[in-house]
Design an enzyme around this catalytic site. Sequence first.
Site, PDB file in Angstrom:
ATOM      1  N   PRO A   1     -41.665  30.660 -24.544  1.00 17.69           N
ATOM      2  CG  PRO A   1     -43.683  31.499 -25.328  1.00 17.69           C
ATOM      3  CD  PRO A   1     -42.270  31.199 -25.749  1.00 17.69           C
ATOM      4  CD  GLU A   2     -39.208  25.834 -21.257  1.00 18.23           C
ATOM      5  OE1 GLU A   2     -39.760  24.722 -21.187  1.00 18.23           O
ATOM      6  OE2 GLU A   2     -38.044  25.984 -21.625  1.00 18.23           O
TER       7      GLU A   2
END
Length: 294
Positions: free
Chosen positions: A2-3
């Site tokens: 996840p960014e």
Amino acid sequence: MPELPEVEVVRAGLERHVLGAQITAVDVLHPRPVRRDPRGPEGFAAALVGRRLTAARRRGKYFWLALDNGDALLGHLGMSGQMLVQPPQAPPERHLRVRFALSGAAEGRELRFVDQRMFGGLLVSTDGADLPAEIAHIARDPLDPEFDDEDFVRRARRRTSGIKRLLLDQNLISGVGNIYADEALWRARVHGDRPGDRLTGVRLRQVLGEARLVMTDALGQGGTSFDALYVNVNGESGYFDRSLHAYGRAGEPCDRCGAPIRRIAFMNRSSYFCPVCQPAPRRPRRPGQRRSPV
Ligand SMILES: [Zn+2]
């Protein structure tokens, strides 16, 4: 992985779905995700039961739910974490690690932390409602309204590290990540090895602006999950398929000039760039070398 935009989707989803709710029970199904809480799994649960959730906040890739006693439930998704809002009768997910029963504003819903690889985690931060001490050293991210562009430019121009390394330095700017750094540098036509002190303020502002655009685009595309009663993050949003110009495209033609995108090793990961649009700096400077060789 996840960014930041995915973490912002989670934060906004929590804000929409569980704010005002009271935690009535906490079930820690695996100790690893709460390993950073000094209270241990039982103490972690005890510190949360009865508390009301008053705000959903974020700093970089950390998110937290402020509690009505001034503490906070602080979380990080690691490589594979998810925060789900589910009806209690929904069957447990395969990698369900912690579940929180809720009442009040989120009656009949359950908050679930699901994490296959368990690099992520949760802890109760004492007095952390406004900003948990555990993450106070992390800089704001470029999507934060209080991010100071000029301060970033000033500090980056005092550094001799390459701009990509600076973009990944959480003390300077948070949440950019490897993918967005490569995309921002491709868009700004800057090689990641160009040292901060050899970039003009104009160039640095451009890189920062491109990073913000890439992240805003990704956020817009991840935002569709807001409407579901299902707050989901798995790091595989459609953004990665559709909009990447550099990252993961080794050997494919540059969308601007047609030259093959190149991959090089970078801090145990990879950097992707166009060797034509983003020429490497001519001579790496050695310590003691003068700033202007002319
Ligand atoms: Zn190119």
